[in-house]
Scaffold this motif. Structure first.
Motif, short mmCIF file in Angstrom:
data_model
loop_
_atom_site.label_atom_id
_atom_site.label_comp_id
_atom_site.label_asym_id
_atom_site.label_seq_id
_atom_site.Cartn_x
_atom_site.Cartn_y
_atom_site.Cartn_z
N PRO A 82 1.15 13.64 2.23
CA PRO A 82 0.16 14.55 1.67
C PRO A 82 -0.62 13.91 0.54
O PRO A 82 -0.14 13.00 -0.12
CB PRO A 82 1.01 15.71 1.15
CG PRO A 82 2.34 15.09 0.85
CD PRO A 82 2.54 14.03 1.89
N ARG A 83 -1.82 14.40 0.32
CA ARG A 83 -2.62 13.92 -0.80
C ARG A 83 -2.14 14.55 -2.09
O ARG A 83 -1.94 15.76 -2.16
CB ARG A 83 -4.10 14.28 -0.60
CG ARG A 83 -5.01 13.59 -1.61
CD ARG A 83 -6.45 14.01 -1.43
NE ARG A 83 -6.72 15.23 -2.16
CZ ARG A 83 -7.87 15.88 -2.09
NH1 ARG A 83 -8.80 15.47 -1.28
NH2 ARG A 83 -8.07 16.99 -2.78
N PRO A 84 -1.91 13.75 -3.13
CA PRO A 84 -1.50 14.34 -4.41
C PRO A 84 -2.61 15.19 -5.00
O PRO A 84 -3.78 14.86 -4.88
CB PRO A 84 -1.19 13.12 -5.27
CG PRO A 84 -2.04 12.03 -4.68
CD PRO A 84 -2.08 12.30 -3.21
N ALA A 138 -5.79 9.61 -6.87
CA ALA A 138 -6.04 8.19 -6.61
C ALA A 138 -6.94 8.10 -5.38
O ALA A 138 -6.52 8.45 -4.27
CB ALA A 138 -4.73 7.44 -6.38
N THR A 139 -8.17 7.64 -5.56
CA THR A 139 -9.13 7.59 -4.47
C THR A 139 -9.53 6.15 -4.16
O THR A 139 -9.32 5.25 -4.96
CB THR A 139 -10.38 8.43 -4.77
OG1 THR A 139 -11.06 7.88 -5.90
CG2 THR A 139 -10.01 9.88 -5.05
N VAL A 151 -3.88 7.72 0.48
CA VAL A 151 -3.31 7.85 1.83
C VAL A 151 -4.24 7.20 2.85
O VAL A 151 -3.79 6.56 3.79
CB VAL A 151 -3.05 9.33 2.17
CG1 VAL A 151 -2.65 9.49 3.63
CG2 VAL A 151 -1.95 9.89 1.28
N ASP A 152 -5.55 7.34 2.66
CA ASP A 152 -6.50 6.66 3.53
C ASP A 152 -6.45 5.14 3.32
O ASP A 152 -6.61 4.37 4.27
CB ASP A 152 -7.91 7.18 3.27
CG ASP A 152 -8.04 8.66 3.57
OD1 ASP A 152 -7.91 9.04 4.74
OD2 ASP A 152 -8.24 9.45 2.62
N GLY A 153 -6.21 4.72 2.07
CA GLY A 153 -6.02 3.30 1.81
C GLY A 153 -4.79 2.77 2.51
O GLY A 153 -4.79 1.65 3.04
N ALA A 162 0.83 -1.21 0.00
CA ALA A 162 0.00 0.00 0.00
C ALA A 162 0.87 1.25 0.00
O ALA A 162 0.52 2.26 -0.62
CB ALA A 162 -0.92 -0.01 1.21
N GLN A 163 2.01 1.19 0.68
CA GLN A 163 2.93 2.33 0.67
C GLN A 163 3.46 2.58 -0.74
O GLN A 163 3.61 3.73 -1.17
CB GLN A 163 4.10 2.07 1.62
CG GLN A 163 5.09 3.22 1.72
CD GLN A 163 4.51 4.43 2.42
OE1 GLN A 163 4.14 4.36 3.58
NE2 GLN A 163 4.41 5.56 1.71
N LEU A 164 3.72 1.51 -1.47
CA LEU A 164 4.18 1.66 -2.86
C LEU A 164 3.14 2.41 -3.69
O LEU A 164 3.49 3.28 -4.50
CB LEU A 164 4.45 0.29 -3.48
CG LEU A 164 5.62 -0.52 -2.91
CD1 LEU A 164 5.69 -1.89 -3.58
CD2 LEU A 164 6.93 0.23 -3.08
#
Length: 379
Positions: free
Chosen positions: A373-375, A113-114, A343-345, A99-101
C-alpha cells in the motif's frame, strides 16, 4: 524543500518546486564548494556541506533526491528516517532488493515518498487514460512503442550514467525504458507478467570521466570499455496475455526525447507522442481522429492539469510542476489520482531487473508483482 544534487535534473526540481509553491531553502552538491556555487547560481540561501546538515535542518519538510543512482537508497532512506518527505529520482535504486528497502522505509515512516514518472502528467496522457477507463478501446490486441534519444550517439559522449558503479548495471532501460513501461502500464491498466529482452552496446569505449547527462562531449581523460547497454528491444506478455513490445535507445540520431506508444484495442487505437504532447491520435476501422488539448472539452483530469488555455503549448516542465503540486497535496493529506510513489519505483525496479536478467539469460523471465500500500502522511 532542499535539493540533493545540482545537475540538470536538480535544476528542473528547483524550478518546478518554486512553481508548485514550495520554499526552496538550500542545495547540496557533490562538495561544499560546489554547493556554494549551486546556491549562488540558483539564488537559494543555504549551501549545505553534507547530507547530515540537510537532515538536521528542522525547516525542511521535503528532500528532493537528484543525485547519481547509487546514492538514492542511502540518502532517501536517511531522509525518511529523519522524518522528511521524499521526492526521489528514478531509478530509485540500482536493484529491486534495494528498492524494496526504500518502499518498506516509506511505509514504516508514514511519510510521502514520490517518484518523478512525470510523463503521467501530460494532460493528453490523462485524456487517453480517461478514454481507456470509459471502455472506448475494447479488449487490448497489442501494445507497442519506443523511447528513443541520441545524446550518447557520439563515441566522445559520456556521463556518470554510463558507469555501472554510479548508474547501475542497466543504463538505457533503467533511465528511460522505465518511464515507458510505467506510463504504458498506468494508462492502459495492464501489468507486465514476463519479458524477453535483448540488449546491445554499440559504442565499445567512451571517455572515462563523464560529464553531466545530455552534455555533448565528455572530458578527455582516457577511454574505458562500456558495459552498460546503449539500446535494447523488449517483448512482453501481460497478466491477461496481451503482447507488448518496446524499443529503447540512447543512440538514435535525431531523436531527442521521443517517448511514443500505441494502444491497439478491438474497437479503437490510441497514440501518444511525448515530443508532440498537445494532441492524441485515435484510430478506428473506418476513420482517424486527432484530439487536441482543450480544457473546455477534455476529460476532468486532463483539464485539471492544463495550466494554460488551448493553443498555448505546455510540456515537460509543466508536467514536473503538476507532479510536485500533487506531491505536496499528498503531504497535506490529499490523495491525488495517479501520483507515482515509491511503490511505483519498486515496480519499475522489478521490471528493470527482469529485463536485464532476461537479456543475460536470453530467456523469458517473470516480472514479480508488488502490491504494497501507499503510505499516507502529512505535516
Amino acid at each position: 524543500m532542499a535539493v540533493l544534487g545540482a545537475g540538470m535534473i536538480g535544476g528542473v526540481h528547483l524550478r518546478s518546486a518554486h512553481a508548485a509553491g514550495a520554499e526552496v531553502v538550500g542545495v547540496l552538491a557533490s562538495s561544499p564548494d560546489r554547493s556554494l556555487a549551486a546556491a549562488d547560481k540558483w539564488q537559494v540561501d543555504v549551501a549545505y556541506p553534507d547530507v547530515d546538515a540537510v537532515l538536521n535542518d528542522d525547516s525542511i519538510d521535503v528532500v528532493h533526491i537528484c543525485t547519481p543512482n547509487f546514492l538514492h537508497v542511502t540518502q532517501a532512506g536517511a531522509a525518511l528516517q529523519a522524518g522528511k518527505h521524499v521526492v526521489c529520482e528514478k531509478p530509485v535504486a540500482t536493484t529491486a532488493a534495494d528498492a524494496q528497502l526504500l518502499a518498506d522505509a516509506a511505509m514504516t515512516s508514514e511519510r510521502i515518498a514520490t517518484v518523478p514518472f512525470v510523463y503521467r502528467y501530460h494532460p493528453m496522457v490523462r485524456e487517453l487514460r480517461a478514454r481507456v477507463t470509459a471502455g472506448d478501446f475494447g479488449a487490448w490486441q497489442l501494445v507497442h512503442g519506443s523511447y528513443l534519444q541520441d545524446w550518447l550517439l557520439s563515441p566522445e559522449s559520456s556521463s556518470w550514467r554510463v558507469d555501472p558503479a554510479a548508474g547501475g548495471s542497466s543504463r538505457a532501460f533503467a533511465d528511460i525504458g522505465s518511464h515507458w513501461f510505467d506510463l504504458v502500464e498506468w494508462v492502459a491498466d495492464i501489468r507486465l507478467a514476463e519479458v524477453l529482452a535483448e540488449t546491445t552496446t554499440t559504442v565499445a569505449e567512451r571517455p572515462s570521466a563523464g560529464g553531466p547527462s545530455f552534455s555533448a562531449e565528455a572530458a578527455d581523460s582516457g577511454r574505458v570499455p562500456v558495459t552498460t547497454e546503449d539500446a535494447l528491444g523488449v517483448l512482453g506478455r501481460t497478466t491477461d496475455g496481451v503482447l507488448v513490445s518496446a524499443t529503447v535507445s540512447q543512440v538514435s540520431a535525431g531523436r531527442k526525447n521521443r517517448l511514443w506508444f500505441e494502444l491497439d484495442g478491438a474497437d479503437a487505437s490510441g497514440v501518444f507522442d511525448q515530443e508532440l504532447p498537445e494532441s492524441l491520435w485515435l484510430g478506428y476501422q473506418n476513420r482517424t481522429e486527432t484530439v487536441i488539448r482543450d480544457p473546455s472539452a477534455n476529460a476532468f483530469d486532463a483539464a485539471r492539469l492544463s495550466i494554460v488555455p488551448a493553443g498555448h503549448p505546455q510540456g515537460y516542465l509543466e508536467c514536473f510542476e503538476n507532479f510536485l503540486h500533487d506531491t505536496y497535496a499528498a503531504i497535506r493529506g490529499e490523495d491525488p489520482d495517479g501520483l507515482p510513489t515509491m511503490v511505483d519505483g519498486l515496480r519499475s525496479a522489478h521490471i528493470v531487473d527482469a529485463v536485464m536478467a532476461s537479456a543475460s539469460q536470453r530467456a523469458w523471465t517473470a516480472v514479480p508483482d508488488c502490491t504494497s500500500p501507499r503510505p499516507q502522511g502529512g505535516t
